[in-house]
Design a protein around this motif. Structure first.
Motif, PDB file in Angstrom:
ATOM      1  N   THR A  34       0.824  -1.205   0.000  1.00 36.68           N
ATOM      2  CA  THR A  34       0.000   0.000   0.000  1.00 36.68           C
ATOM      3  C   THR A  34       0.860   1.259   0.000  1.00 36.68           C
ATOM      4  N   ASP A  35       1.801   1.332   0.923  1.00 37.79           N
ATOM      5  CA  ASP A  35       2.658   2.516   1.013  1.00 37.79           C
ATOM      6  C   ASP A  35       3.514   2.680  -0.242  1.00 37.79           C
ATOM      7  N   ALA A  36       4.012   1.565  -0.772  1.00 42.26           N
ATOM      8  CA  ALA A  36       4.897   1.638  -1.934  1.00 42.26           C
ATOM      9  C   ALA A  36       4.176   2.183  -3.157  1.00 42.26           C
ATOM     10  N   VAL A  37       2.973   1.684  -3.412  1.00 41.63           N
ATOM     11  CA  VAL A  37       2.244   2.120  -4.602  1.00 41.63           C
ATOM     12  C   VAL A  37       1.757   3.560  -4.450  1.00 41.63           C
ATOM     13  N   ARG A  38       1.293   3.909  -3.265  1.00 44.66           N
ATOM     14  CA  ARG A  38       0.835   5.280  -3.055  1.00 44.66           C
ATOM     15  C   ARG A  38       1.996   6.258  -3.160  1.00 44.66           C
ATOM     16  N   ALA A  39       3.163   5.835  -2.699  1.00 51.72           N
ATOM     17  CA  ALA A  39       4.344   6.692  -2.835  1.00 51.72           C
ATOM     18  C   ALA A  39       4.701   6.890  -4.298  1.00 51.72           C
ATOM     19  N   ASP A  40       4.557   5.827  -5.102  1.00 57.63           N
ATOM     20  CA  ASP A  40       4.829   5.931  -6.539  1.00 57.63           C
ATOM     21  C   ASP A  40       3.880   6.934  -7.191  1.00 57.63           C
ATOM     22  N   ILE A  41       2.599   6.840  -6.844  1.00 55.94           N
ATOM     23  CA  ILE A  41       1.621   7.770  -7.417  1.00 55.94           C
ATOM     24  C   ILE A  41       1.915   9.200  -6.966  1.00 55.94           C
ATOM     25  N   ALA A  53      -1.085   6.647 -20.298  1.00 55.37           N
ATOM     26  CA  ALA A  53      -0.448   5.415 -20.757  1.00 55.37           C
ATOM     27  C   ALA A  53       0.656   4.983 -19.784  1.00 55.37           C
ATOM     28  N   ALA A  54       1.401   5.952 -19.273  1.00 51.72           N
ATOM     29  CA  ALA A  54       2.450   5.639 -18.307  1.00 51.72           C
ATOM     30  C   ALA A  54       1.850   5.106 -17.011  1.00 51.72           C
ATOM     31  N   PHE A  55       0.736   5.672 -16.610  1.00 46.12           N
ATOM     32  CA  PHE A  55       0.073   5.210 -15.394  1.00 46.12           C
ATOM     33  C   PHE A  55      -0.459   3.790 -15.570  1.00 46.12           C
ATOM     34  N   TYR A  56      -1.105   3.540 -16.699  1.00 46.05           N
ATOM     35  CA  TYR A  56      -1.619   2.202 -16.959  1.00 46.05           C
ATOM     36  C   TYR A  56      -0.481   1.192 -17.035  1.00 46.05           C
ATOM     37  N   ALA A  57       0.655   1.611 -17.580  1.00 50.22           N
ATOM     38  CA  ALA A  57       1.811   0.718 -17.653  1.00 50.22           C
ATOM     39  C   ALA A  57       2.329   0.381 -16.257  1.00 50.22           C
ATOM     40  N   LYS A  97      -8.529  -8.412 -17.689  1.00 53.26           N
ATOM     41  CA  LYS A  97      -7.463  -7.650 -17.027  1.00 53.26           C
ATOM     42  C   LYS A  97      -7.426  -6.219 -17.545  1.00 53.26           C
ATOM     43  N   ASP A  98      -7.442  -6.056 -18.860  1.00 55.95           N
ATOM     44  CA  ASP A  98      -7.382  -4.726 -19.455  1.00 55.95           C
ATOM     45  C   ASP A  98      -8.607  -3.895 -19.102  1.00 55.95           C
ATOM     46  N   MET A  99      -9.764  -4.553 -19.021  1.00 58.12           N
ATOM     47  CA  MET A  99     -10.982  -3.845 -18.649  1.00 58.12           C
ATOM     48  C   MET A  99     -10.888  -3.304 -17.234  1.00 58.12           C
ATOM     49  N   LEU A 100     -10.347  -4.097 -16.315  1.00 63.07           N
ATOM     50  CA  LEU A 100     -10.197  -3.626 -14.943  1.00 63.07           C
ATOM     51  C   LEU A 100      -9.289  -2.401 -14.883  1.00 63.07           C
ATOM     52  N   ILE A 101      -8.167  -2.473 -15.577  1.00 60.59           N
ATOM     53  CA  ILE A 101      -7.253  -1.331 -15.591  1.00 60.59           C
ATOM     54  C   ILE A 101      -7.941  -0.111 -16.190  1.00 60.59           C
ATOM     55  N   ARG A 102      -8.600  -0.309 -17.323  1.00 57.31           N
ATOM     56  CA  ARG A 102      -9.254   0.793 -18.022  1.00 57.31           C
ATOM     57  C   ARG A 102     -10.368   1.413 -17.183  1.00 57.31           C
ATOM     58  N   THR A 103     -11.111   0.571 -16.470  1.00 62.81           N
ATOM     59  CA  THR A 103     -12.286   1.043 -15.739  1.00 62.81           C
ATOM     60  C   THR A 103     -11.931   1.736 -14.439  1.00 62.81           C
ATOM     61  N   TYR A 104     -10.949   1.200 -13.702  1.00 60.79           N
ATOM     62  CA  TYR A 104     -10.736   1.649 -12.338  1.00 60.79           C
ATOM     63  C   TYR A 104      -9.460   2.447 -12.097  1.00 60.79           C
ATOM     64  N   ALA A 105      -8.513   2.410 -13.015  1.00 59.92           N
ATOM     65  CA  ALA A 105      -7.250   3.097 -12.758  1.00 59.92           C
ATOM     66  C   ALA A 105      -7.436   4.608 -12.595  1.00 59.92           C
ATOM     67  N   ASP A 106      -8.314   5.192 -13.391  1.00 61.12           N
ATOM     68  CA  ASP A 106      -8.535   6.634 -13.284  1.00 61.12           C
ATOM     69  C   ASP A 106      -9.086   7.006 -11.909  1.00 61.12           C
ATOM     70  N   LYS A 107      -9.967   6.165 -11.373  1.00 60.27           N
ATOM     71  CA  LYS A 107     -10.502   6.410 -10.028  1.00 60.27           C
ATOM     72  C   LYS A 107      -9.393   6.299  -8.992  1.00 60.27           C
ATOM     73  N   LEU A 108      -8.523   5.334  -9.164  1.00 64.14           N
ATOM     74  CA  LEU A 108      -7.397   5.175  -8.260  1.00 64.14           C
ATOM     75  C   LEU A 108      -6.520   6.415  -8.258  1.00 64.14           C
ATOM     76  N   LEU A 109      -6.238   6.938  -9.433  1.00 63.30           N
ATOM     77  CA  LEU A 109      -5.388   8.118  -9.552  1.00 63.30           C
ATOM     78  C   LEU A 109      -6.049   9.328  -8.894  1.00 63.30           C
ATOM     79  N   GLU A 110      -7.353   9.422  -9.038  1.00 61.46           N
ATOM     80  CA  GLU A 110      -8.085  10.569  -8.499  1.00 61.46           C
ATOM     81  C   GLU A 110      -8.179  10.542  -6.976  1.00 61.46           C
ATOM     82  N   TYR A 111      -8.331   9.341  -6.406  1.00 64.57           N
ATOM     83  CA  TYR A 111      -8.649   9.242  -4.979  1.00 64.57           C
ATOM     84  C   TYR A 111      -7.550   8.589  -4.152  1.00 64.57           C
ATOM     85  N   TYR A 112      -6.359   8.418  -4.705  1.00 69.36           N
ATOM     86  CA  TYR A 112      -5.336   7.652  -3.997  1.00 69.36           C
ATOM     87  C   TYR A 112      -5.001   8.224  -2.626  1.00 69.36           C
TER      88      TYR A 112
END
Length: 210
Positions: A34-41, A53-57, A97-112
């Motif tokens: 949790t801490d590692a990924v949030r620190a990356d963001i 694209a970099a975020f999805y990668a 897998k791609d659908m999950l990334i496409r659907t939820y990654a933006d929410k993750l970035l917004e609310y991390y």
């Protein structure tokens, strides 16, 4: 956005934050990562906002390997698994897998940075287990969301992998299996795969199912 989709979005956001560290126990994987990924963001937030694209990668590289995506695909296909070729199972796994990334990654970035995650010790039984967590939303008046991660050990290693999550007793995997059952019966697996790729079928969004 339906109430179901809202729950699953929050649940998957927690899951996406919990996926990179190598550790013996699955609760340690979740807690340490949790801490590692949030620190990356946090370090790359501006870059990720401008370069999705970099975020999805990053999500693909750091998070997806800790999902048991092959097992997830087979569970979702359920009774249709016998009729699916190995190639179709692989295509379905990738599309999901791609659908999950496409659907939820933006929410993750917004609310991390607007949630905290409390992780309880794993409850294990052989090669299966669960990890109970609570997503605490910092916004005033928002109640905490209980999240349960289902984990299993890979057959070829001791690594624990996540194969499902439950948000308020709603299973991400079983919810999508229910959504797709009649769709597959009507149109077959190949067309369902194409609809997932096209963004026409989204986990938790019952309105997209025909």
């Amino acid at each position: 956005m339906t109430r179901t989709l809202t729950r699953l979005t929050a649940a998957l956001a927690g899951l996406l934050l919990a996926a990179t560290a190598q550790a013996t126990a699955p609760d340690a994987i979740i807690r340490d990562a949790t801490d590692a990924v949030r620190a990356d963001i946090a370090e790359n937030f501006s870059t990720y906002q401008q370069d999705k694209a970099a975020f999805y990668a990053m999500v693909e590289e750091k998070i997806v390997p800790h999902f048991d995506t092959t097992y997830i695909a087979k569970v979702i296909l359920g009774s249709h698994l016998k009729a699916a070729s190995p190639e179709q199972i692989g295509e379905f796994e990738t599309a999901f897998k791609d659908m999950l990334i496409r659907t939820y990654a933006d929410k993750l970035l917004e609310y991390y940075d607007s949630i905290e995650i409390e992780v309880k010790p794993a409850r294990l039984s052989g090669k299966r287990g669960t990890v109970a967590t609570t997503i605490i939303r910092k916004e005033p008046g928002k109640p905490p969301i209980p999240i349960e991660f289902s984990v299993r050990q890979a057959k070829d290693s001791d690594e624990w992998k996540i194969w499902d999550i439950k948000a308020e007793n709603i299973s991400l995997v079983l919810n999508f299996r229910t959504q797709l059952d009649s769709e597959i019966k009507r149109n077959g697996i190949p067309q369902v795969i194409e609809r997932i790729k096209a963004g026409q079928l989204v986990v938790g969004d019952e309105d997209n199912a025909e």
